[in-house]
Design a protein around this motif. Structure first.
Motif, short mmCIF file in Angstrom:
data_model
loop_
_atom_site.label_atom_id
_atom_site.label_comp_id
_atom_site.label_asym_id
_atom_site.label_seq_id
_atom_site.Cartn_x
_atom_site.Cartn_y
_atom_site.Cartn_z
N ALA A 223 1.24 -1.02 0.14
CA ALA A 223 -0.09 -0.04 0.10
C ALA A 223 0.74 1.20 -0.11
CB ALA A 223 -0.96 0.11 1.31
N PRO A 224 0.22 2.43 -0.64
CA PRO A 224 1.47 3.69 -0.82
C PRO A 224 0.83 4.48 0.90
CG PRO A 224 -0.48 3.43 -1.79
CD PRO A 224 -0.36 2.21 -1.69
N ARG A 225 1.62 4.88 1.12
CA ARG A 225 2.00 5.53 2.40
C ARG A 225 1.32 6.80 2.01
NH1 ARG A 225 4.55 2.19 6.70
NH2 ARG A 225 5.83 1.22 5.94
N ARG A 226 0.21 7.23 3.10
CA ARG A 226 -0.11 8.76 3.01
C ARG A 226 0.71 9.49 3.72
NH1 ARG A 226 -5.65 8.03 6.83
NH2 ARG A 226 -5.48 10.32 5.96
N ILE A 227 1.55 9.18 3.82
CA ILE A 227 2.78 10.24 4.00
C ILE A 227 3.83 10.44 4.16
CG2 ILE A 227 1.75 11.42 5.72
CD1 ILE A 227 3.13 10.64 8.47
N THR A 228 5.47 11.01 3.42
CA THR A 228 6.57 10.11 2.84
C THR A 228 7.36 10.57 4.13
OG1 THR A 228 6.75 12.59 1.82
CG2 THR A 228 5.46 9.97 0.42
N THR A 229 7.19 10.91 4.65
CA THR A 229 8.60 11.83 5.91
C THR A 229 8.67 10.37 6.58
OG1 THR A 229 6.33 12.23 7.19
CG2 THR A 229 7.49 13.82 6.28
N PRO A 230 10.51 10.27 6.69
CA PRO A 230 10.48 9.28 7.37
C PRO A 230 9.54 8.84 9.00
CG PRO A 230 11.70 10.57 7.00
CD PRO A 230 10.44 11.19 6.65
N ALA A 231 9.36 7.49 9.20
CA ALA A 231 8.58 7.58 10.09
C ALA A 231 9.92 7.31 11.79
CB ALA A 231 8.66 5.56 10.65
N PRO A 232 9.59 8.13 12.54
CA PRO A 232 9.52 8.98 13.29
C PRO A 232 10.57 7.52 14.92
CG PRO A 232 7.71 8.49 14.24
CD PRO A 232 7.44 7.98 12.93
N PRO A 233 11.52 8.16 15.38
CA PRO A 233 11.79 6.97 15.84
C PRO A 233 11.12 6.09 17.86
CG PRO A 233 12.76 8.82 16.84
CD PRO A 233 12.26 8.99 15.41
N PHE A 234 11.30 5.17 17.83
CA PHE A 234 10.43 4.79 18.78
C PHE A 234 10.26 5.47 20.23
CE2 PHE A 234 9.10 0.32 18.45
CZ PHE A 234 8.05 0.15 19.02
N ALA A 235 11.23 6.90 19.95
CA ALA A 235 11.74 7.06 21.48
C ALA A 235 10.46 8.22 20.84
CB ALA A 235 12.82 7.83 21.65
N ASP A 236 10.31 8.76 20.17
CA ASP A 236 9.41 9.51 19.93
C ASP A 236 7.72 9.13 20.23
OD1 ASP A 236 10.88 11.51 19.06
OD2 ASP A 236 10.93 12.07 17.01
N LEU A 237 7.71 7.72 19.54
CA LEU A 237 6.29 6.90 20.15
C LEU A 237 6.02 6.94 21.89
CD1 LEU A 237 3.70 5.56 19.31
CD2 LEU A 237 5.15 3.78 19.60
N GLY A 238 7.21 6.50 22.64
CA GLY A 238 7.13 6.27 23.98
C GLY A 238 6.93 8.15 24.19
N TYR A 240 5.18 10.38 22.75
CA TYR A 240 3.41 10.47 22.55
C TYR A 240 2.81 10.31 23.50
CZ TYR A 240 -0.28 10.99 20.02
OH TYR A 240 -1.51 10.71 19.34
N ILE A 241 3.24 8.48 24.10
CA ILE A 241 1.90 8.11 24.20
C ILE A 241 2.47 8.48 26.27
CG2 ILE A 241 2.19 5.39 25.95
CD1 ILE A 241 3.07 4.46 23.55
N MET A 242 3.41 9.12 26.67
CA MET A 242 3.92 9.89 28.03
C MET A 242 3.15 10.71 28.17
SD MET A 242 4.33 6.52 29.64
CE MET A 242 4.38 7.08 31.27
N ARG A 243 3.13 11.99 27.16
CA ARG A 243 2.44 12.76 27.37
C ARG A 243 0.90 12.70 27.42
NH1 ARG A 243 6.29 14.25 23.29
NH2 ARG A 243 4.36 14.38 21.65
N ARG A 244 0.08 11.46 26.92
CA ARG A 244 -1.15 11.31 27.23
C ARG A 244 -1.18 10.52 27.58
NH1 ARG A 244 1.18 12.87 22.72
NH2 ARG A 244 0.43 14.72 20.83
N PRO A 245 -0.83 10.17 29.26
CA PRO A 245 -0.84 8.69 29.71
C PRO A 245 -2.24 7.74 30.29
CG PRO A 245 -0.79 9.81 31.42
CD PRO A 245 -0.55 11.12 29.53
N ALA A 246 -3.27 9.00 30.42
CA ALA A 246 -4.55 8.18 30.69
C ALA A 246 -4.74 7.76 29.63
CB ALA A 246 -5.57 10.03 31.51
N LEU A 370 -7.01 5.57 15.28
CA LEU A 370 -7.67 7.20 15.18
C LEU A 370 -7.07 8.30 16.52
CD1 LEU A 370 -11.19 6.57 14.84
CD2 LEU A 370 -9.95 7.14 13.22
N MET A 371 -6.32 7.56 17.40
CA MET A 371 -5.57 7.56 18.28
C MET A 371 -4.51 8.14 18.04
SD MET A 371 -6.86 5.51 21.52
CE MET A 371 -6.08 6.41 22.87
N ALA A 372 -3.67 7.65 17.17
CA ALA A 372 -2.12 7.32 16.44
C ALA A 372 -1.97 8.38 15.36
CB ALA A 372 -1.62 6.34 16.90
N PRO A 373 -1.02 8.90 15.27
CA PRO A 373 0.01 9.84 14.31
C PRO A 373 0.15 8.80 13.07
CG PRO A 373 0.58 10.56 15.93
CD PRO A 373 0.43 9.61 16.29
#
Length: 455
Positions: A223-238, A240-246, A370-373
């Motif tokens: 499937a073609p990606r809907r965005i073409t910027t490189p995927a962020p590192p896992f630290a960014d995902l961490g 993202y989650i910790m800024r929205r813990p609830a 729907l909750m994730a970039p």
């Protein structure tokens, strides 16, 4: 001429709307259907062993605790942990090829399980099945999200998710018939010799993945990606989650406990009807498999369609709402289905129970998408699978075995053990969702607003 789905490509890294042209959408549904069949086969390979528990337990002299580890925790450890690096690959690499690799790997591991000489070897083969299957869902959810717009995502993911109910149902139905046949037959396997009984059943089911892998290689495109910027590192995902813990941790935890009840039916349902109600493998497989396959699939499709309709009416948190209310509805039904002594009534109670439990599980992936970039979706699903499989498929079934061995030790001790574990999972999940519902909705609104300019 652009290939189907190419309209989703961008050149500036911005989010693009998923294509909705007739030909592209038709091919998108074909891809979803193929992924659903793959998911179905993975669930067959994952759950068939539950129908074979009694002969395996007898041959290897296993306890229920060991059985709980075999059908749940042994598979879960590698499936959940390796889901994280495979989720990262799904955000960066060719997702179709990743799925192909996993499909061949888990199919061969399933067939090899039929040659295990004891508990340890069988547990190792189950772990390898988990390694292969860990590639599927992170890549599949990410692929589907790139091929469908948000307003069609619920039903598309529901079509994929019915692989669980169809796979579990077919594994139980086909497995019951296959076990009866394999008991009286042997097949000569090159370099191994004669194979029969439960070993033949597992060997045959594992081989089904190979022609499916060939079909996928020939007909499914990345499937073609809907965005073409490189995927962020896992630290960014961490972060993202910790800024929205609830919202993130609360919702992931709730979904994990909700799936405890789901796996109680899939993994311990057949032993309950064979051991406590005295049914043979064939009867158990046909009836329980039909309930899981037919009514479980109805529940999944209905909840996906309902979620889409509610989203179109402005209920952006529709998947979480659907999950919450189906959890509430299961609470009186599922324990009763396990505890009742009349086998006909037990099966009858499982009909609405299966519709509700699969309805709850099928929209959870939609909620997380729907909750994730966009470029974090593969890893969000990997983290979801880590939570869900460790708690739902790992701890839940293992706890049932422990309770059956050490607490409810009577011949029918499996009944209260299953009822207690399932009800506890449902209650904890519903309470958690109620506590974090406002934060979850706010996060979905945030993600929708970020995608809106390009929609």
């Amino acid at each position: 001429m652009a290939t189907p789905g190419a309209a989703g490509d961008t050149t500036d890294g911005s989010i693009a709307a998923a294509p909705e042209g007739g030909q592209r959408l038709t091919y998108g549904y074909y891809v979803v259907g193929l992924l659903s069949v793959t998911y179905m086969l993975s669930f067959m390979d994952r759950t068939l062993i539950s129908l074979l528990i009694e002969p395996i337990k007898s041959e290897f002299a296993l306890s229920d605790t060991q059985i709980g580890a075999l059908i749940g925790f042994g598979f879960v450890v590698f499936y959940s942990v390796l889901g994280l690096p495979f989720g990262a690959l799904a955000d960066r690499a060719n997702r179709r090829n990743l799925i192909l690799f996993g499909l061949v790997a888990w199919s061969l591991a399933t067939s090899a399980s039929g040659f295990a000489g004891g508990f340890t070897m069988l547990l190792m083969m189950r772990a390898l099945v988990g390694v292969g299957e860990a590639t599927l869902s992170p890549s599949a959810y990410s692929t589907i999200a790139d091929r469908f717009p948000p307003r069609r995502l619920g039903i598309a993911i529901a079509i994929y998710a019915i692989g669980v109910s169809l796979g579990g149902g077919l594994a139980t139905m086909f497995g019951g018939v296959l076990v009866n046949w394999a008991t009286d037959h042997t097949v000569a396997v090159p370099l191994v010799g004669a194979v029969g009984g439960w070993r033949l059943a597992i060997f045959v089911v594992g081989l089904l993945g190979l022609p499916l892998a060939l079909l996928m290689a020939l007909t499914m495109r990345e499937a073609p990606r809907r965005i073409t910027t490189p995927a962020p590192p896992f630290a960014d995902l961490g972060r993202y989650i910790m800024r929205r813990p609830a919202a993130m941790i609360g919702t992931l935890s709730a979904f994990s406990f909700a799936n405890v009840a789901n796996y109680v039916v899939f993994l311990w349902g057949a032993p309950l009807f064979m051991r406590v109600h005295g049914l043979d493998a064939r009867t158990t497989g046909l009836v329980l498999g039909a309930i899981i396959g037919v009514f479980g699939s109805i529940g999944m499709l209905a909840s996906g369609a309902l979620s889409d309709r509610l989203i179109q009416k402005g209920k952006v948190d529709a998947p979480v709402r659907v999950t919450f209310w189906t959890l509430i509805a299961q609470m009186p039904l599922m324990p009763a289905a396990f505890l009742i002594d009349n086998v006909t009534l037990a099966f009858a109670l499982l009909v609405p129970t299966m519709m509700l439990t699969t309805a709850a599980s099928s929209v959870q992936g939609t909620a997380l998408q729907l909750m994730a970039p966009p470029r974090m979706r593969g890893r969000i699903i990997a983290i979801y699978l880590l939570f869900v499989t460790l708690v739902g498929m790992g701890i839940g079934p293992l706890l049932i075995g422990v309770l059956s061995d050490h607490w409810f030790t009577a011949a029918d001790g499996l009944q209260p053990a299953m009822a207690i574990v399932a009800l506890a999972g449902l209650v904890i999940a519903a309470v958690l969702l109620a506590l974090v519902r406002r934060q979850t909705r706010a996060l979905m609104v945030e993600q929708r607003a970020e995608a809106q300019p390009a929609a």
